[in-house]
Design a protein around this motif. Structure first.
Motif, mmCIF file in Angstrom:
data_model
loop_
_atom_site.group_PDB
_atom_site.id
_atom_site.type_symbol
_atom_site.label_atom_id
_atom_site.label_comp_id
_atom_site.label_asym_id
_atom_site.label_seq_id
_atom_site.Cartn_x
_atom_site.Cartn_y
_atom_site.Cartn_z
ATOM 1 N N ARG A 99 16.912 61.052 19.916
ATOM 2 C CA ARG A 99 15.450 61.088 19.925
ATOM 3 C C ARG A 99 14.918 62.124 18.956
ATOM 4 N N VAL A 100 15.608 63.252 18.815
ATOM 5 C CA VAL A 100 15.180 64.259 17.840
ATOM 6 C C VAL A 100 15.379 63.732 16.417
ATOM 7 N N HIS A 101 16.481 63.010 16.179
ATOM 8 C CA HIS A 101 16.682 62.372 14.875
ATOM 9 C C HIS A 101 15.533 61.405 14.566
ATOM 10 N N ALA A 102 15.106 60.661 15.576
ATOM 11 C CA ALA A 102 14.031 59.697 15.371
ATOM 12 C C ALA A 102 12.726 60.394 15.011
ATOM 13 N N VAL A 103 12.433 61.514 15.644
ATOM 14 C CA VAL A 103 11.217 62.267 15.311
ATOM 15 C C VAL A 103 11.301 62.781 13.872
ATOM 16 N N ASP A 159 -0.685 50.755 14.497
ATOM 17 C CA ASP A 159 0.434 51.161 15.351
ATOM 18 C C ASP A 159 1.107 52.417 14.813
ATOM 19 N N ARG A 160 1.265 52.484 13.488
ATOM 20 C CA ARG A 160 1.894 53.666 12.898
ATOM 21 C C ARG A 160 1.037 54.904 13.115
ATOM 22 N N MET A 161 -0.264 54.779 12.925
ATOM 23 C CA MET A 161 -1.149 55.922 13.117
ATOM 24 C C MET A 161 -1.156 56.387 14.578
ATOM 25 N N ALA A 162 -1.076 55.447 15.504
ATOM 26 C CA ALA A 162 -1.022 55.824 16.919
ATOM 27 C C ALA A 162 0.276 56.572 17.224
ATOM 28 N N ALA A 163 1.376 56.164 16.583
ATOM 29 C CA ALA A 163 2.649 56.860 16.792
ATOM 30 C C ALA A 163 2.615 58.261 16.195
ATOM 31 N N TYR A 164 2.031 58.411 15.012
ATOM 32 C CA TYR A 164 1.912 59.745 14.421
ATOM 33 C C TYR A 164 1.080 60.659 15.317
ATOM 34 N N ARG A 165 0.029 60.118 15.883
ATOM 35 C CA ARG A 165 -0.852 60.917 16.731
ATOM 36 C C ARG A 165 -0.150 61.316 18.021
ATOM 37 N N ARG A 166 0.576 60.379 18.633
ATOM 38 C CA ARG A 166 1.209 60.657 19.912
ATOM 39 C C ARG A 166 2.398 61.594 19.770
ATOM 40 N N ILE A 167 3.214 61.421 18.745
ATOM 41 C CA ILE A 167 4.470 62.154 18.640
ATOM 42 C C ILE A 167 4.309 63.440 17.829
ATOM 43 N N TYR A 240 9.822 59.383 23.708
ATOM 44 C CA TYR A 240 10.163 58.188 24.469
ATOM 45 C C TYR A 240 9.435 56.976 23.879
ATOM 46 N N GLY A 241 9.692 55.805 24.442
ATOM 47 C CA GLY A 241 8.964 54.613 24.035
ATOM 48 C C GLY A 241 9.597 53.907 22.859
ATOM 49 N N HIS A 242 8.754 53.329 22.027
ATOM 50 C CA HIS A 242 9.213 52.465 20.941
ATOM 51 C C HIS A 242 9.485 53.239 19.656
ATOM 52 N N LEU A 243 9.664 54.557 19.751
ATOM 53 C CA LEU A 243 9.834 55.363 18.541
ATOM 54 C C LEU A 243 11.047 54.924 17.737
ATOM 55 N N ASN A 244 12.195 54.719 18.384
ATOM 56 C CA ASN A 244 13.408 54.381 17.654
ATOM 57 C C ASN A 244 13.253 53.078 16.884
#
Length: 408
Positions: A99-103, A159-167, A240-244
């Motif tokens: 998960r850290v690699h994914a971030v 979707d990408r912008m929402a992921a940047y905001r959340r993570i 968590y979630g669909h990050l990977n």
């Protein structure tokens, strides 16, 4: 399982062993301080092995309650005969590395998004469909045709912008429904990079002042470890979630975009030598944008390297020599990230603030990192300090009001 008496005896024997070894090797430890680290490491490993073997033994069905309360044939005659667990698994050892690699990959993608790589390809595709580009059947033209053919199967820009905001906490708005923006990421990430860079600056200074200096005041591994653990624990709850799946798909999209930008017909059209020259040319020609390509790209590369290091168990190393050797891997990356972020006004170097308060008052415009917007004051213009209005209650212009020294 160990009893309470065995538990006490174990730590008393270990303490006596440490004192005896230190007294017998006092002269050697003065000349060679690294020997002390090696001895402490060996004793700590021995103690950890004993604790692990004790935890591996099966517990009684009642957890030792009968011994403690005096019920049944296993009732203890004294407190020292009751079962004493050694503890539970450490909190900082429960972070999944993937998960850290994914971030780290998502942070890399965000910096390329801020550069405008996807925006450039979309603009080229728009011009290509409108017949404004002198492209027909080359690899770049065919790539522009295929670029959005699978758009229905991909994550959208929203979707990408929402992921940047959340993570990462970057961007504006509340993000996806049911999510909470990670507004602490940028502050913690900047703090960790500052501490890594400051650690190596202190170490270099100590080496210059005193050859082979070994003063703990020069570079504290505890401060670096605390900053790294705070950042890693922050990422634990936001990865968590669909990050990977998302970062794999967007990495493929980024690779496809650079294949188009690096194709011979597209480079020839803009007189460019490589794909990055095409990006810069399109941003200048069609968007009149100030170029931040170099610092942004280096922030993405070095930031991902730092997070990859955090995904490994290096941050939990307690021996100074081994920790410094492992930390050397990201010493230059942290320094370069700070320099790049400082050139864009996204981070500051800290020299005195070694510890970041957990409950702090954030400065305006810093918490959201690259996309923070300074807040406007809600007070009237005449009441703002240093404005061009009227000094309150006197009718005197603010630039001519009397200056009074306030005692501190």
């Amino acid at each position: 399982m160990a009893t309470e008496q065995e538990y006490r005896d174990l730590y008393d024997r270990v303490a006596a062993l440490r004192q005896q070894v230190a007294s017998r090797l006092a002269n050697e430890l003065t000349v060679n301080p690294q020997l002390g680290d090696a001895l402490v490491k060996q004793l700590d490993d021995m103690l950890q092995n004993v604790e692990k073997s004790d935890q591996a033994k099966p517990a009684p069905p009642d957890g030792g309650l009968a011994q403690l309360t005096g019920l049944g044939p296993q009732a203890a005659q004294e407190l020292g005969a009751t079962r004493m667990p050694s503890g539970v698994e450490a909190y900082d050892e429960t972070v999944a590395s993937e998960r850290v690699h994914a971030v780290g990959d998502l942070y890399y993608l965000y910096q390329h998004e801020k550069i405008g790589v996807f925006k450039v390809v979309q603009k080229l595709q728009e011009l290509f469909q409108g017949g404004a580009l002198r492209l027909s059947d080359g690899p770049g033209a065919f790539g522009l045709y295929k670029f959005d053919r699978r758009d229905v199967l991909r994550y959208t820009r929203k979707d990408r912008m929402a992921a940047y905001r959340r993570i990462l906490g970057y961007g504006r708005g509340a993000g996806a429904a049911g999510s909470r923006p990670n507004t602490d990421f940028h502050t913690l990430f900047t703090h960790f990079n500052n501490q890594v860079a400051l650690f190596w600056r202190d170490k270099r200074i100590s080496d210059v002042i005193r050859m082979r200096a070994y003063d703990p005041s020069f570079g504290s591994i505890a401060i670096v470890r605390r900053a790294g653990l705070d950042l890693r624990n922050n990422l634990k709850f936001t990865s968590y979630g669909h990050l990977n799946v998302l970062r794999v798909e967007v990495m493929q999209l980024l690779d496809e975009a650079f294949r188009i930008l690096g194709s011979e017909d597209v480079k020839k059209l803009f007189g460019a030598d490589n794909a990055w020259d095409v990006v810069d040319e399109v941003l200048i020609r069609y968007f009149d944008q100030r170029l931040v390509t170099s610092p942004r790209q280096r922030m993405g590369v070095t930031g991902r390297q730092v997070m990859r290091w955090l995904a490994a168990p290096h941050i939990l190393e307690s021996t100074r020599a081994e920790f410094e050797t492992l930390l050397l891997e990201i010493a230059e990356s942290a320094e370069e990230w700070i320099t790049s972020a400082q050139s864009l006004g996204l981070a500051n170097r800290t020299e005195a603030e070694r510890v970041l308060p957990w409950d702090r008052h954030r400065p305006v415009g810093v918490a959201a990192g690259a996309d923070a917007v300074p807040r406007r004051s809600t007070r009237p213009a005449h009441s703002r300090r240093g404005g061009l209005g009227v000094y309150r209650g006197s009718g005197m212009p603010a630039d001519r009001r009397p200056r009074t020294r306030v005692p501190r």
